[in-house]
Design a protein around this motif. Structure first.
Motif, PDB file in Angstrom:
ATOM      1  N   ASP A   1      -6.606  -8.026 -43.016  1.00 31.23           N
ATOM      2  CA  ASP A   1      -5.826  -8.400 -42.482  1.00 31.23           C
ATOM      3  C   ASP A   1      -6.180  -9.052 -40.351  1.00 31.23           C
ATOM      4  O   ASP A   1      -5.866  -9.679 -40.114  1.00 31.23           O
TER       5      ASP A   1
ATOM      6  N   TYR B   1      -6.732 -19.754 -45.133  1.00 36.14           N
ATOM      7  CA  TYR B   1      -5.497 -20.169 -44.979  1.00 36.14           C
ATOM      8  C   TYR B   1      -4.916 -17.832 -44.568  1.00 36.14           C
ATOM      9  O   TYR B   1      -5.703 -17.334 -44.885  1.00 36.14           O
TER      10      TYR B   1
ATOM     11  N   GLU C   1      -2.347 -15.289 -43.709  1.00 35.27           N
ATOM     12  CA  GLU C   1      -0.498 -15.075 -43.461  1.00 35.27           C
ATOM     13  C   GLU C   1      -0.380 -14.635 -42.020  1.00 35.27           C
ATOM     14  O   GLU C   1      -0.748 -14.491 -41.276  1.00 35.27           O
ATOM     15  N   GLU C   2       1.286 -13.884 -42.516  1.00 37.51           N
ATOM     16  CA  GLU C   2       1.585 -14.505 -40.673  1.00 37.51           C
ATOM     17  C   GLU C   2       1.042 -12.833 -40.536  1.00 37.51           C
ATOM     18  O   GLU C   2       1.141 -13.126 -38.866  1.00 37.51           O
ATOM     19  N   HIS C   3       0.985 -12.509 -40.858  1.00 32.54           N
ATOM     20  CA  HIS C   3       0.362 -10.899 -40.267  1.00 32.54           C
ATOM     21  C   HIS C   3      -1.277 -10.585 -39.778  1.00 32.54           C
ATOM     22  O   HIS C   3      -1.361  -9.693 -38.454  1.00 32.54           O
TER      23      HIS C   3
ATOM     24  N   ARG D   1      -4.882 -11.552 -38.213  1.00 23.13           N
ATOM     25  CA  ARG D   1      -4.951 -11.891 -36.555  1.00 23.13           C
ATOM     26  C   ARG D   1      -6.238 -11.962 -36.756  1.00 23.13           C
ATOM     27  O   ARG D   1      -7.123 -11.579 -38.111  1.00 23.13           O
TER      28      ARG D   1
ATOM     29  N   ASP E   1      -1.895 -21.025 -31.322  1.00 24.24           N
ATOM     30  CA  ASP E   1      -2.003 -20.273 -32.562  1.00 24.24           C
ATOM     31  C   ASP E   1      -1.956 -18.919 -32.689  1.00 24.24           C
ATOM     32  O   ASP E   1      -2.095 -17.836 -32.129  1.00 24.24           O
ATOM     33  N   LYS E   2      -0.549 -18.956 -33.462  1.00 24.55           N
ATOM     34  CA  LYS E   2       0.180 -16.644 -33.338  1.00 24.55           C
ATOM     35  C   LYS E   2      -1.100 -16.234 -34.143  1.00 24.55           C
ATOM     36  O   LYS E   2      -0.945 -14.921 -33.825  1.00 24.55           O
ATOM     37  N   HIS E   3      -1.939 -16.561 -34.821  1.00 30.66           N
ATOM     38  CA  HIS E   3      -2.567 -15.784 -35.180  1.00 30.66           C
ATOM     39  C   HIS E   3      -3.991 -15.551 -34.780  1.00 30.66           C
ATOM     40  O   HIS E   3      -4.600 -14.328 -35.118  1.00 30.66           O
TER      41      HIS E   3
ATOM     42  N   ARG F   1       4.937  -3.609 -40.660  1.00 26.70           N
ATOM     43  CA  ARG F   1       5.124  -4.479 -39.766  1.00 26.70           C
ATOM     44  C   ARG F   1       4.350  -5.859 -40.963  1.00 26.70           C
ATOM     45  O   ARG F   1       5.463  -6.262 -41.419  1.00 26.70           O
TER      46      ARG F   1
END
Length: 432
Positions: free
Chosen positions: A55, A72, A74-76, A78, A311-313, A431
């Motif tokens: 994660d 790849y 996922e949304e959460h 980082r 990039d939000k990650h 989250r």
């Protein structure tokens, strides 16, 4: 594990029970340093090995270069670097972006605004700008210049010079013989050396400041309260430009000095430096200095905002290196994408543990924050798509002197008290 004692490590197993309702954070860490200790101590976090799913990933830039485009996420999820972080952290690209930003400001807003970017020394990329450099060099004979490889750190490959014959290898490709062209010349920057550094006890020093970016669009920037000054071990003089212990403040260089004392080290905490400067020059002058440093952090990040792939990650913990001259003017020397977390003393270890713990608190994998915080532990939010002020906006104070920036570099870091107030016991928030 580190040979240093981890602050607050006692009783960590009890804390993990308090977080029963929170799903475990699976982390991967490619570095063996203080960050490994901090991640292992974090309640509810568990390390994954080899190809296990994660994660959170604290990786080195080499791993990023080889794997980011094929991963790849996922949304959460980082990760601790932006894809093209080097736009700010490679010495030649940093200067290129700053020069372009300054030129655009002058065209769009005017010379006065562009002058706020005059915080980096005159710099040329070699070999590509060799002829431009020679023109400038000849305009100021006798000046000292410094050569730095664009992609190395810890003082490797750096040297000072005053004669063109010392850098003949970096002549533009067109002037090189066929035999020379077969040999790849490493890219360097030639930078005007700051010959009048501010000295304490006759010694040169620079500042390491930590800046955390959690987003480039919109730009969101956090400034850490702690940092340090790194001193050279030899009294400063321009009569000897070959003495690396005199001119380079990198700890990696200084610890190889014959008289280096590992117990004593060569660092002052930022709070100690701020107190010293205030006692010597007065509060007003020192506050001006720190405001000018804030300007460096924000404008350097704005200079790459349009070229960094947001990039939000991703997030990035930058290590800024700032040099002060005799007039208390701060100069940006470089920005590091992987600032060293290897401690040089117990005090240094504890400071870096606090920094890294608070970085994880801001990144907030556990989902404990509201997103409206102006402070998290030792971090203060200094820019959130615009300047952040200590007080909330209201028409009565707008434009007045009490409308001050939300930055506290070198001020008291009462992070534990603030975190107790901020991060209340969790009530099953998730989250992931």
């Amino acid at each position: 594990m580190s040979k240093y004692k981890t602050p607050g490590s006692k009783g960590s197993s009890d804390k993990s029970e308090e977080r029963e309702g929170i799903r475990c954070v699976r982390y991967k860490c490619g570095l063996v340093s203080t960050i490994q200790d901090v991640l292992r101590q974090r309640p509810g976090w568990t390390e994954v090995r080899e190809e296990g799913e994660w994660d959170f990933n604290w990786c080195d830039v080499g791993w990023l270069r080889e794997n980011f485009d094929h991963s790849y996420m996922e949304e959460h999820v980082r990760i601790n670097h932006f894809r093209n972080h080097y736009e700010l952290t490679r010495k030649n690209l940093m200067v290129k972006n700053l020069k372009r930003y300054r030129k655009n400001l002058e065209r769009d807003v005017g010379r006065m605004e562009a002058s706020k970017c005059d915080f980096f020394p005159c710099t040329f990329a070699l070999p590509s700008e060799y002829h431009l450099f020679v023109e400038e060099f000849k305009r100021s004979p006798g000046n000292t210049w410094i050569m730095k490889p664009v992609a190395k750190s810890q003082g490797k490959g750096i040297f000072l010079f005053r004669k063109l014959k010392d850098i003949m290898d970096w002549k533009k490709d067109g002037t090189r013989s066929e035999e020379q062209k077969d040999t790849q010349v490493e890219s360097y920057v030639a930078q005007r050396y700051i010959e009048n550094p501010y000295l304490i006890n006759g010694r040169k020093f620079d500042l390491r400041v930590y800046v955390l970016v959690t987003s480039y669009v919109p730009l969101k920037v956090w400034l850490y309260r702690d940092g340090f000054a790194r001193f050279s071990s030899t009294r400063f003089s321009l009569s000897s430009i070959d003495d690396k212990y005199m001119h380079l403040t990198n700890v990696a260089v200084q610890k190889t000095a014959p008289d280096y004392d590992p117990e004593k080290g060569c660092k002052w905490q930022m709070q100690q430096l701020r107190r010293y400067l205030t006692a010597k020059h007065g509060r007003e002058m020192v506050e001006t200095l720190f405001k000018e440093m804030d300007n460096i952090f924000v404008r350097s990040l704005l200079s790459v905002q349009k070229v960094i792939i947001n990039d939000k990650h991703c997030f990035e913990l930058y290590g800024y290196d700032i040099l002060l001259d005799q007039n208390l003017k701060p100069w940006l020397i470089e920005v590091n994408a992987s600032p060293s977390h290897t401690p040089s003393s117990q005090e240094d270890y504890e400071m870096k543990c606090r920094l890294l713990e608070d970085t994880l608190n801001v990144v907030d994998m556990e989902g404990r924050l509201t997103g409206k915080e102006k402070r998290v532990g030792g971090y203060d939010l200094m820019w959130n798509d615009g300047p952040v002020y200590k007080e909330d906006f209201n028409l009565e104070t707008f434009g007045s002197s009490c409308f001050t920036a939300n930055t506290h570099l070198g001020c008291v870091n009462d992070r534990e008290k603030q975190l107790r107030w901020l991060i209340k016991p969790l009530s099953g928030q998730k989250r992931m």
